[in-house]
Write a protein that holds these residues in place. Structure first.
Motif, PDB file in Angstrom:
ATOM      1  N   CYS A   1       0.831  -1.207   0.000  1.00  0.00           N
ATOM      2  CA  CYS A   1       0.000   0.000   0.000  1.00  0.00           C
ATOM      3  C   CYS A   1       0.864   1.255   0.000  1.00  0.00           C
ATOM      4  CB  CYS A   1      -0.914   0.007   1.220  1.00  0.00           C
ATOM      5  SG  CYS A   1      -2.217  -1.238   1.149  1.00  0.00           S
TER       6      CYS A   1
ATOM      7  N   ILE B   1       1.617   2.288  -3.440  1.00  0.00           N
ATOM      8  CA  ILE B   1       0.521   3.011  -4.094  1.00  0.00           C
ATOM      9  C   ILE B   1       0.606   4.497  -3.759  1.00  0.00           C
ATOM     10  CG2 ILE B   1      -1.993   3.279  -4.238  1.00  0.00           C
ATOM     11  CD1 ILE B   1      -2.252   0.306  -3.527  1.00  0.00           C
ATOM     12  N   ILE B   2       0.888   4.808  -2.500  1.00  0.00           N
ATOM     13  CA  ILE B   2       0.993   6.195  -2.059  1.00  0.00           C
ATOM     14  C   ILE B   2       2.199   6.880  -2.703  1.00  0.00           C
ATOM     15  CG2 ILE B   2       1.439   7.678  -0.054  1.00  0.00           C
ATOM     16  CD1 ILE B   2      -0.157   5.616   1.610  1.00  0.00           C
TER      17      ILE B   2
ATOM     18  N   ALA C   1       1.685   7.971  -6.326  1.00  0.00           N
ATOM     19  CA  ALA C   1       0.468   8.732  -6.601  1.00  0.00           C
ATOM     20  C   ALA C   1       0.780   9.915  -7.492  1.00  0.00           C
ATOM     21  CB  ALA C   1      -0.156   9.216  -5.294  1.00  0.00           C
TER      22      ALA C   1
ATOM     23  N   ARG D   1      -5.346  13.143  -7.946  1.00  0.00           N
ATOM     24  CA  ARG D   1      -5.728  12.699  -6.606  1.00  0.00           C
ATOM     25  C   ARG D   1      -7.224  12.818  -6.353  1.00  0.00           C
ATOM     26  NH1 ARG D   1      -0.389  13.588  -2.761  1.00  0.00           N
ATOM     27  NH2 ARG D   1       1.061  12.990  -4.404  1.00  0.00           N
TER      28      ARG D   1
ATOM     29  N   THR E   1      -9.217  11.314  -0.954  1.00  0.00           N
ATOM     30  CA  THR E   1      -8.755  11.259  -2.333  1.00  0.00           C
ATOM     31  C   THR E   1      -9.051   9.883  -2.904  1.00  0.00           C
ATOM     32  OG1 THR E   1      -6.539  10.350  -1.929  1.00  0.00           O
ATOM     33  CG2 THR E   1      -6.824  12.740  -1.634  1.00  0.00           C
ATOM     34  N   LYS E   2      -8.875   9.756  -4.210  1.00  0.00           N
ATOM     35  CA  LYS E   2      -9.101   8.450  -4.824  1.00  0.00           C
ATOM     36  C   LYS E   2      -8.093   7.429  -4.297  1.00  0.00           C
ATOM     37  CE  LYS E   2      -6.304   8.497  -9.058  1.00  0.00           C
ATOM     38  NZ  LYS E   2      -6.357   8.330 -10.527  1.00  0.00           N
ATOM     39  N   TYR E   3      -6.973   7.911  -3.786  1.00  0.00           N
ATOM     40  CA  TYR E   3      -5.966   6.990  -3.260  1.00  0.00           C
ATOM     41  C   TYR E   3      -6.356   6.454  -1.890  1.00  0.00           C
ATOM     42  CZ  TYR E   3      -3.102   8.301  -7.214  1.00  0.00           C
ATOM     43  OH  TYR E   3      -2.648   8.488  -8.496  1.00  0.00           O
ATOM     44  N   ASP E   4      -7.010   7.270  -1.064  1.00  0.00           N
ATOM     45  CA  ASP E   4      -7.562   6.740   0.202  1.00  0.00           C
ATOM     46  C   ASP E   4      -8.484   5.569  -0.102  1.00  0.00           C
ATOM     47  OD1 ASP E   4      -7.132   8.958   2.586  1.00  0.00           O
ATOM     48  OD2 ASP E   4      -7.327   9.913   0.641  1.00  0.00           O
TER      49      ASP E   4
ATOM     50  N   VAL F   1      -6.462   2.498  -1.621  1.00  0.00           N
ATOM     51  CA  VAL F   1      -5.661   1.786  -0.613  1.00  0.00           C
ATOM     52  C   VAL F   1      -6.570   0.989   0.313  1.00  0.00           C
ATOM     53  CG1 VAL F   1      -4.154   2.075   1.392  1.00  0.00           C
ATOM     54  CG2 VAL F   1      -3.694   3.354  -0.703  1.00  0.00           C
TER      55      VAL F   1
END
Length: 259
Positions: free
Chosen positions: A12, A15-16, A19, A24, A37-40, A43
């Motif tokens: 994970c 992924i961060i 980014a 985001r 964000t789309k990453y939260d 993940v």
């Protein structure tokens, strides 16, 4: 099981790290400066899929999603996919993945990973706390010899004045104060002896679940600000530190005791 969880959390972090700042897709949630964000979301989806492969019977409780699940009497993952989302949005490099595993309401495993510094903090009940394989121990300094890290509970405007009134008191009682924007990493700084005391007037369980065990296994104290035990099923205030500094807090004139 700990090694498997660490492996998932490390992925994970990748992924961060990769980014794309332009993609985001920031949106707001209820409360002041409460962003996602789309990453939260990405993940957390990855964590849910991979962690439930390790323990299919576990309840999964994450910051991004439905919060009415109860911890229950079995296993429960308590997860913050990106603790320090505002830092992440601003490319401040003080964000982490936080994964706690509870059994019957008691923390058993805690993993916190800052991919920017490549620092992997982890603990298992009764087996100590570690940073990249090195055993951790909290500071033995008194408060007057220590640093205080704190959070501002930004989603709770009614706590702003109380927070900064207390910061003034603690600034005078210690060497200095620090505000980083990630409660999970602040707790790990307590565990590693970098800071002597941490407080925040209101946090959610995913902010502190993993870090609470890391602090305890490093020999530290963690409680609500009134000295009672923290809760894993609802939010509360948090006070953590080395035993000496934690005790000194309650001797301060003007200290606050919040549940």
């Amino acid at each position: 099981m700990l090694d498997e969880i660490v492996t998932v959390v490390k992925k994970c972090g990748d992924i961060i790290l990769f980014a794309d700042g332009a993609e985001r897709n920031v949106s707001s949630k209820e409360g002041r400066a409460n962003f996602v964000t789309k990453y939260d979301v990405a993940v957390q989806a990855y964590l849910e899929e991979e962690l439930l492969k390790i323990l299919p019977e576990a309840v999964f409780i994450g910051e991004e999603g439905e919060h009415s699940k109860a911890i229950g009497e079995g296993y429960a993952f308590i997860v913050d996919p990106i603790d320090g989302t505002t830092n992440f949005i601003k490319n401040y490099h003080r964000s982490c993945v936080s994964v706690g595993l509870a059994l019957h309401g008691t923390m058993e495993i805690g993993v916190v990973y800052n991919p920017y510094s490549n620092e992997m903090f982890y603990a298992q009940r009764g087996k100590g706390a570690f940073l990249n394989g090195q055993l951790l121990h909290v500071s033995s300094n008194r408060l007057e010899e220590g640093l205080v890290c704190f959070g501002t509970s930004p989603y709770y405007a009614e706590l702003i004045d109380q927070t900064f009134d207390l910061v003034k008191i603690l600034h005078r009682a210690s060497l200095d104060v620090r505000r980083s924007g990630s409660a999970a990493l602040d707790l790990c700084d307590i565990a590693s002896g970098r800071c002597e005391l941490f407080f925040e007037c209101r946090l959610s369980p995913w902010d502190y679940a993993a870090g609470s065990l890391i602090v305890q296994e490093a020999g530290g104290r963690i409680s609500r600000m009134d000295g009672t035990g923290i809760s894993l099923d609802k939010g509360c205030s948090v006070l953590a530190g080395g035993p000496a500094a934690w005790e000194d807090y309650f001797k301060l004139e003007g200290h606050m005791e919040l549940a």
